[in-house]
Motif scaffolding. Structure first.
Motif, PDB file in Angstrom:
ATOM      1  N   TRP A   1       0.830  -1.208   0.000  1.00 33.15           N
ATOM      2  CA  TRP A   1       0.000   0.000   0.000  1.00 33.15           C
ATOM      3  C   TRP A   1       0.866   1.261   0.000  1.00 33.15           C
ATOM      4  O   TRP A   1       0.547   2.241  -0.679  1.00 33.15           O
TER       5      TRP A   1
ATOM      6  N   LYS B   1       2.960   1.692  -3.739  1.00 26.81           N
ATOM      7  CA  LYS B   1       2.141   1.328  -4.906  1.00 26.81           C
ATOM      8  C   LYS B   1       2.753   1.789  -6.226  1.00 26.81           C
ATOM      9  O   LYS B   1       2.482   1.207  -7.275  1.00 26.81           O
TER      10      LYS B   1
ATOM     11  N   TYR C   1      -0.646  -5.189  -9.579  1.00 29.57           N
ATOM     12  CA  TYR C   1      -0.758  -4.549  -8.259  1.00 29.57           C
ATOM     13  C   TYR C   1      -2.140  -4.754  -7.644  1.00 29.57           C
ATOM     14  O   TYR C   1      -2.261  -5.124  -6.466  1.00 29.57           O
TER      15      TYR C   1
END
Length: 437
Positions: free
Chosen positions: A188, A191, A202
């Motif tokens: 997170w 990214k 992703y």
């Protein structure tokens, strides 16, 4: 999906590293094949790195400890049982020494986390099927799989999935929950960067990690392990502390306080909280649905183990000797005293246990020093932190239970410690090389 195999920085270690990767991935579902693959990786590591393994001071300490355990086993009342009990220690010492030579970088730790997380998905789904869909059996394949599903879990009503007992499954889930949460936070945060993961996309990675975290959390609840519940919360708080998420810390702390208040707060506060907190939690915490004879209580077991340690403080009574001694005294069979350290004090003696704790303490101390002073890249720091708190969670779990007798959880435990120490040794080696340049 990318290859499940990650290249090693040293070509000569690629083959043992490949064996380790396959072994870690296969271990939960195909433990026989997984353990064979890890064993081959360890053997190849000894073949190619023996001089380095022999010179490592931690490995030397483990060799001395192994010798002490052999002597203790020979002197034990039931020496045959104690010699059998060596299998829970010495093979893992040997494995640790070999694997810590293969695992050298945080990127490898990250990859190994993925290899532990991915097979946890079918393991978790099998647990749900066991509890809610009547799945059981596969006995005909037990010699190949190394496990079979017990209808409604073991003990009945508590999810155990492919493991022999609910508490062992809970320990496995604590490992997976903690590592998954760490990888999810890292993904997170980063990214926009290229990720080292078997999964290229992703969005698919995030979806899979969130699903695994939710699945693992649900399964943790259904194991009915108070120990695992608490450690899942503590692991979450450890990440929140690392990230400085103080509001989340306050929110979780408030929730935990409310749960314990529903179990132990004075009236009328207790009754008010019980209108909010599901009975499933406070009934389990208070154990009010169980009638437990005094001989089965943890406090009774711990007192007995302490008494054994005081009676033979130097050599202990021998490995695996707690069970027959407790049965003779209490007329109740127990596999262990639900505390690894008290069990070791009773069975190995105080000096050997303290020596063992010193070795592990040195590894963790060096690990935290590396984390604090030498790891500068944020993602490297986070994955290393994940391994440190995962192992600390396992230590805490073993303060109220013993996972030593399940070779899959024990293997993962020593793998995590190998990773911590391997990265430390590699960093020290690189520092020495740089000082000469």
């Amino acid at each position: 999906m990318q290859s499940i195999l990650l290249p090693h920085l040293e070509r000569r270690l690629q083959l043992p590293w490949n064996c380790l990767q396959w072994g870690v991935f296969l271990l939960p579902i195909l433990p026989i094949f997984g353990s064979i693959s890890i064993f081959l990786g360890m053997i190849l590591s000894y073949q190619r790195q023996f001089k380095s393994i022999r010179k490592n001071p931690v490995n030397q300490g483990l060799a001395i400890l192994s010798l002490l355990l052999v002597i203790i086993s020979i002197l034990a009342d039931n020496s045959i049982e104690s010699l059998i009990g060596l299998n829970n220690f010495i093979p893992y010492f040997i494995m640790f020494a070999g694997l810590s030579e293969i695992i050298q970088t945080p990127s490898q730790l990250r990859w190994l986390s993925w290899l532990m997380i991915l097979p946890a998905i079918p393991v978790g789904i099998l647990g749900l099927g066991q509890q809610y869909l009547g799945w059981s059996g596969i006995d005909i394949l037990q010699s190949i799989l190394g496990w079979s599903l017990q209808l409604n879990g073991n003990p009945v009503g508590r999810m155990s999935s492919v493991f022999m007992y609910a508490n062992i499954f809970a320990a496995y889930l604590v490992i997976i929950f903690t590592l998954t949460l760490g990888i999810l936070i890292e993904e997170w945060q980063n990214k926009s960067q290229i990720s080292i993961s078997p999964i290229h996309n992703y969005n698919l990675r995030i979806t899979l990690l969130v699903f695994t975290l939710l699945l693992t959390g649900i399964d943790l609840i259904l194991t009915n392990s108070r120990n695992a519940w608490g450690l899942a919360v503590l692991s979450s708080l450890a990440y929140a502390l690392y990230l400085g998420w103080w509001r989340l810390i306050l929110l979780v702390s408030t929730g935990v306080t409310a749960v314990f208040g529903s179990a132990f707060a004075p009236s009328p506060l207790r009754e008010g909280l019980r209108m909010i907190i599901p009975a499933y939690f406070w009934q389990r915490i208070t154990d009010q649905n169980f009638v437990r004879p005094v001989e089965t209580l943890r406090i009774t077991q711990w007192k007995f183990a302490l008494n054994l340690a005081q009676t033979r403080p130097l050599t202990g009574w021998g490995l695996r000797n707690f069970t027959p001694l407790y049965e003779a005294k209490m007329n109740v069979w127990l596999g262990h005293p639900h505390n690894l350290f008290l069990m070791m004090f009773a069975e190995m003696g105080i000096p050997s246990t303290l020596f063992f704790m010193l070795i592990v303490g040195i590894i963790l101390t060096q690990g935290f020093l590396l984390f604090k002073n030498s790891l500068t890249h944020p993602s490297d720091r986070l994955i290393y932190y994940s391994y440190l708190i995962t192992f600390l969670a396992l230590i805490l779990f073993n303060c109220f239970d013993v996972t030593l007798f399940d070779f899959r959880v024990n293997t993962y435990s020593w793998l995590i410690l190998s990773g911590i120490w391997g990265v430390v040794c590699n960093a020290i080696g690189n520092s020495i090389k740089n000082s000469y340049n």
